[in-house]
Motif scaffolding. Structure first.
Motif, PDB file in Angstrom:
ATOM      1  N   THR A 115      72.939  53.029   2.917  1.00 57.87           N
ATOM      2  CA  THR A 115      71.388  52.031   2.599  1.00 57.87           C
ATOM      3  C   THR A 115      71.841  50.038   2.546  1.00 57.87           C
ATOM      4  O   THR A 115      72.058  50.026   1.303  1.00 57.87           O
ATOM      5  N   GLY A 116      71.422  49.821   3.065  1.00 55.87           N
ATOM      6  CA  GLY A 116      71.054  48.113   2.765  1.00 55.87           C
ATOM      7  C   GLY A 116      69.846  47.353   2.875  1.00 55.87           C
ATOM      8  O   GLY A 116      68.603  49.120   2.483  1.00 55.87           O
ATOM      9  N   PRO A 117      69.435  46.321   2.587  1.00 52.79           N
ATOM     10  CA  PRO A 117      68.027  46.143   1.552  1.00 52.79           C
ATOM     11  C   PRO A 117      67.075  46.055   3.711  1.00 52.79           C
ATOM     12  O   PRO A 117      65.878  46.188   2.962  1.00 52.79           O
ATOM     13  N   ALA A 118      67.571  45.484   5.007  1.00 54.97           N
ATOM     14  CA  ALA A 118      66.750  46.391   6.203  1.00 54.97           C
ATOM     15  C   ALA A 118      66.652  47.866   5.614  1.00 54.97           C
ATOM     16  O   ALA A 118      64.963  47.996   6.040  1.00 54.97           O
ATOM     17  N   GLU A 119      67.327  48.614   5.053  1.00 56.26           N
ATOM     18  CA  GLU A 119      66.270  50.159   5.463  1.00 56.26           C
ATOM     19  C   GLU A 119      65.167  50.340   4.431  1.00 56.26           C
ATOM     20  O   GLU A 119      64.715  50.650   4.512  1.00 56.26           O
ATOM     21  N   LEU A 120      65.574  49.696   3.258  1.00 56.11           N
ATOM     22  CA  LEU A 120      64.674  49.573   2.013  1.00 56.11           C
ATOM     23  C   LEU A 120      63.497  48.968   2.654  1.00 56.11           C
ATOM     24  O   LEU A 120      62.106  49.383   2.459  1.00 56.11           O
ATOM     25  N   ARG A 121      63.298  47.801   3.336  1.00 62.86           N
ATOM     26  CA  ARG A 121      62.425  46.998   3.872  1.00 62.86           C
ATOM     27  C   ARG A 121      61.496  47.785   5.139  1.00 62.86           C
ATOM     28  O   ARG A 121      60.328  47.764   4.787  1.00 62.86           O
ATOM     29  N   TYR A 158      80.900  51.799  -6.919  1.00 66.89           N
ATOM     30  CA  TYR A 158      79.700  52.334  -5.726  1.00 66.89           C
ATOM     31  C   TYR A 158      78.092  52.668  -6.716  1.00 66.89           C
ATOM     32  O   TYR A 158      76.800  52.758  -6.620  1.00 66.89           O
ATOM     33  N   VAL A 159      78.460  52.999  -8.261  1.00 67.80           N
ATOM     34  CA  VAL A 159      77.525  53.137  -9.329  1.00 67.80           C
ATOM     35  C   VAL A 159      76.738  52.222  -9.290  1.00 67.80           C
ATOM     36  O   VAL A 159      75.677  52.189  -9.079  1.00 67.80           O
ATOM     37  N   ASP A 160      77.468  51.250  -9.011  1.00 64.82           N
ATOM     38  CA  ASP A 160      76.969  49.392  -9.390  1.00 64.82           C
ATOM     39  C   ASP A 160      75.687  49.451  -8.134  1.00 64.82           C
ATOM     40  O   ASP A 160      74.954  48.896  -8.449  1.00 64.82           O
ATOM     41  N   GLN A 161      76.312  50.104  -6.835  1.00 67.99           N
ATOM     42  CA  GLN A 161      75.675  49.263  -5.904  1.00 67.99           C
ATOM     43  C   GLN A 161      74.432  50.171  -5.552  1.00 67.99           C
ATOM     44  O   GLN A 161      73.665  49.296  -5.341  1.00 67.99           O
ATOM     45  N   GLN A 162      74.604  51.441  -5.335  1.00 68.59           N
ATOM     46  CA  GLN A 162      73.774  52.201  -5.901  1.00 68.59           C
ATOM     47  C   GLN A 162      72.558  52.128  -6.516  1.00 68.59           C
ATOM     48  O   GLN A 162      71.203  51.480  -6.202  1.00 68.59           O
ATOM     49  N   TYR A 163      72.921  51.487  -8.143  1.00 68.80           N
ATOM     50  CA  TYR A 163      71.698  51.185  -9.658  1.00 68.80           C
ATOM     51  C   TYR A 163      70.668  49.655  -8.418  1.00 68.80           C
ATOM     52  O   TYR A 163      70.231  49.592  -8.481  1.00 68.80           O
ATOM     53  N   ALA A 164      72.332  48.832  -8.172  1.00 66.87           N
ATOM     54  CA  ALA A 164      71.325  47.788  -7.396  1.00 66.87           C
ATOM     55  C   ALA A 164      70.162  47.809  -6.516  1.00 66.87           C
ATOM     56  O   ALA A 164      68.985  46.663  -6.817  1.00 66.87           O
ATOM     57  N   LYS A 165      70.331  48.903  -5.726  1.00 71.40           N
ATOM     58  CA  LYS A 165      69.706  49.141  -4.454  1.00 71.40           C
ATOM     59  C   LYS A 165      68.258  48.645  -4.830  1.00 71.40           C
ATOM     60  O   LYS A 165      67.168  49.546  -4.189  1.00 71.40           O
ATOM     61  N   ALA A 223      77.297  56.338 -14.776  1.00 73.73           N
ATOM     62  CA  ALA A 223      77.398  55.204 -14.971  1.00 73.73           C
ATOM     63  C   ALA A 223      78.482  54.199 -16.029  1.00 73.73           C
ATOM     64  O   ALA A 223      79.001  53.396 -16.005  1.00 73.73           O
ATOM     65  N   LEU A 224      79.507  55.544 -16.936  1.00 72.76           N
ATOM     66  CA  LEU A 224      80.306  55.117 -17.500  1.00 72.76           C
ATOM     67  C   LEU A 224      81.252  54.240 -16.310  1.00 72.76           C
ATOM     68  O   LEU A 224      82.075  53.848 -17.532  1.00 72.76           O
ATOM     69  N   LEU A 225      81.135  54.166 -15.500  1.00 77.35           N
ATOM     70  CA  LEU A 225      82.545  53.922 -14.510  1.00 77.35           C
ATOM     71  C   LEU A 225      82.516  52.684 -14.329  1.00 77.35           C
ATOM     72  O   LEU A 225      82.826  51.381 -14.576  1.00 77.35           O
ATOM     73  N   SER A 226      80.759  51.734 -14.665  1.00 75.77           N
ATOM     74  CA  SER A 226      80.054  50.304 -14.662  1.00 75.77           C
ATOM     75  C   SER A 226      79.973  49.720 -15.601  1.00 75.77           C
ATOM     76  O   SER A 226      79.309  49.522 -16.226  1.00 75.77           O
ATOM     77  N   PRO A 227      81.239  48.655 -15.562  1.00 75.30           N
ATOM     78  CA  PRO A 227      80.895  48.176 -17.145  1.00 75.30           C
ATOM     79  C   PRO A 227      79.696  47.529 -17.249  1.00 75.30           C
ATOM     80  O   PRO A 227      78.919  46.828 -18.356  1.00 75.30           O
ATOM     81  N   ARG A 228      78.688  47.006 -16.244  1.00 78.16           N
ATOM     82  CA  ARG A 228      77.255  46.031 -15.760  1.00 78.16           C
ATOM     83  C   ARG A 228      76.536  47.289 -16.703  1.00 78.16           C
ATOM     84  O   ARG A 228      75.538  47.049 -17.281  1.00 78.16           O
ATOM     85  N   ARG A 229      76.915  48.891 -16.288  1.00 79.56           N
ATOM     86  CA  ARG A 229      75.829  49.598 -16.505  1.00 79.56           C
ATOM     87  C   ARG A 229      75.771  50.617 -17.508  1.00 79.56           C
ATOM     88  O   ARG A 229      74.822  50.962 -18.105  1.00 79.56           O
ATOM     89  N   ARG A 230      77.340  50.825 -18.326  1.00 71.74           N
ATOM     90  CA  ARG A 230      77.120  51.426 -18.984  1.00 71.74           C
ATOM     91  C   ARG A 230      76.335  51.393 -20.139  1.00 71.74           C
ATOM     92  O   ARG A 230      76.865  52.497 -21.082  1.00 71.74           O
ATOM     93  N   GLY A 231      76.252  50.357 -20.774  1.00 66.98           N
ATOM     94  CA  GLY A 231      75.020  49.779 -21.750  1.00 66.98           C
ATOM     95  C   GLY A 231      73.817  51.145 -22.121  1.00 66.98           C
ATOM     96  O   GLY A 231      73.852  51.853 -23.284  1.00 66.98           O
TER      97      GLY A 231
END
Ligand SMILES: *Cc1c(COP(=O)(O)O)cnc(C)c1O
Length: 461
Positions: free
Chosen positions: A441-447, A363-370, A267-275
């Motif tokens: 993996t997308g929203p459809a698979e999660l539903r 990629y890290v950001d997207q997976q965390y968002a899922k 997550a160091l690579l994701s400005p949104r998540r590195r906090g």
């Protein structure tokens, strides 16, 4: 068998077919066969006896092998923290296999030594330890944690390499820390009971309020803490220890602070998540697996030290036939547990070179968002519950209807090849657990996942 390129072309075409089918989610996500059925289907004994596999049969073997594989790129793969590999890492494995260089001493692999050093320097820079830090690559976070704890012991008790352990050495870690921490303590000869279990909240995060008293209690009992381990993120829950206050306390108490960032350091690579990792730069050591969240094949782990000198005490034996006194910067064998080992950094180097650091961060950001999306979907359903807001792509939840057996639900989905999940115990209860690793993996698979659980969970008592 002929030229590598001719065989390679046929095999790679088959592997491409496999990858495309996996990404579309056509095939079952995981095989339900037993090991004997698999051995039979692959004709393993027959081929070893005959020893005459030709190219056509090789391609057919590859096809069957892939058919039986656990498919990490599959959109319904959600089980374990392993990277769905990307093409640059695959190419690196091919190059490694053909050249078969090692980094033990510089002359056994000049290109590989330079690559490993460059990758280590990149990891150090991501933490903020450029220039002052030192690092090594090793085969997995398990060995990474052992190496970091060896350094901690050399720091706190320099004579232990030669003279063995005094009986009072202690490692402070939560029971929720990765089992490799406990295993390392035992392997180092401290005895498993030298692991002082820190209290946690219900989801496995170190309880900061009770930590000072725990350290005082350990000292009152005559224990000498040589390290405290914080985890980012905790394997079972995917939640993060609060690294900043842990760093404060370790500084005040003079205790080595190790951050097990095997999964979450990415997550160091994701400005949104590195906090979430704030304070990691104040650790003494960090372990970081590229084969978890950086799309590389197994294994590629960085063991990173804030100060370069920490590397010196690591493995103090002399091997004069290999290492010269002045060669510590060149001969990586002096800073790694393994003797012969592949050029571990090549797959990460090529991933960075071909895809770019930013794409890895995305990629890290997207997976965390899922995981956040799954949490929201669960929140809307009365038949599920999720006990906390996820902080990574690992999270736990429960299917609620009375008598539903979480593990049996998981087994049903797995044996149907439909979804591959894991399960764990948290706060005394069984939970379903997902690691959302596949980029497909997308929203459809999660539903669909929640519907599939509800569909098979009712009678799964
Ligand atoms: C995966 C993991 C490990 C073990 O790493 P390996 O590469 O599987 O040896 C250690 N700690 C944490 C927090 C992990 O997620």
């Amino acid at each position: 068998m002929g030229q590598l390129s001719a065989i390679g072309h046929a095999v790679l075409a088959e592997l491409d077919r496999y990858r495309e089918a996996t990404r579309r989610g056509d095939a079952p996500v995981v095989s339900a066969m037993t090991i004997d059925e698999v051995a039979e289907k692959l004709g393993l004994q027959q081929w070893m006896d005959r020893g005459d596999m030709g190219v056509t049969e090789l391609v057919s073997f590859v096809s069957h092998y892939c058919e039986l594989a656990t498919n990490l790129n599959h959109p319904r793969y959600m089980a374990h923290q392993l990277a769905p590999t990307d093409t640059p890492a695959v190419i690196a494995d091919l190059i490694n296999s053909v050249t078969n260089n090692t980094t033990l001493i510089y002359e056994m692999g000049p290109g590989g030594s330079a690559v490993d050093r460059a990758v280590c320097d990149w990891m150090l820079a991501k933490i903020g330890w450029s220039g002052t830090g030192g690092s090594t690559l090793t085969s997995g976070g398990t060995l990474g944690n052992l190496i970091a704890l060896l350094a901690a012991r050399s720091y706190g008790c320099p004579g232990s390499w030669r003279d063995g352990n005094p009986p009072d050495l202690t490692v402070l870690a939560a029971p929720s820390s990765h089992y490799s921490v406990r295993r390392s303590v035992a392997v180092m000869g401290l005895g498993e009971s030298a692991l002082w279990p820190l209290e946690t909240d219900r989801w496995g995060r170190i309880d900061l309020d009770r930590l000072p008293a725990a350290i005082a209690a350990a000292r009152d009992r005559g224990r000498r803490p040589i390290a405290l381990v914080g985890t980012a993120c905790v394997t079972a829950s995917g939640l993060h220890d609060a690294l900043e206050p842990l760093a404060d306390l370790c500084r005040d108490e003079g205790i080595w602070f190790h951050v097990d960032g095997a999964h979450g350091a990415a997550a160091l690579l994701s400005p949104r998540r590195r906090g979430r990792l704030a304070g990691i730069e104040r650790a003494n050591s960090v372990s970081w697996d590229a084969h978890k969240m950086l799309r590389t094949s197994t294994l590629c782990t960085g063991v990173l030290f804030r100060e370069r000198d920490f590397l010196d005490g690591l493995f103090q034996q002399q091997a004069r036939y290999l290492f010269r006194d002045e060669s510590v910067d060149l001969d990586w064998g002096q800073r790694s547990f393994e003797t012969t080992k592949p050029v571990l950094g090549l797959k990460l180097f090529l991933t960075l070179a071909c895809r770019g650091e930013q794409a890895l961060g995305e990629y890290v950001d997207q997976q965390y968002a899922k995981a956040e999306l799954l949490w929201e979907l669960i929140d809307q359903r009365p038949d599920f519950s999720c006990p906390y807001r996820p902080e990574s792509n690992v999270m736990c939840f429960r299917y609620l209807p009375a008598g539903a057996d979480q593990e049996r639900v998981r087994q049903r989905l797995r044996s149907a090849g439909r979804f591959h999940l894991s399960s764990t115990r948290l706060d005394g209860e069984e939970y379903l657990r997902v690691s959302l690793m596949s980029p497909y993996t997308g929203p459809a698979e999660l539903r669909e996942l929640l519907d599939a659980i509800a569909g098979c969970g009712v009678d799964a008592k």
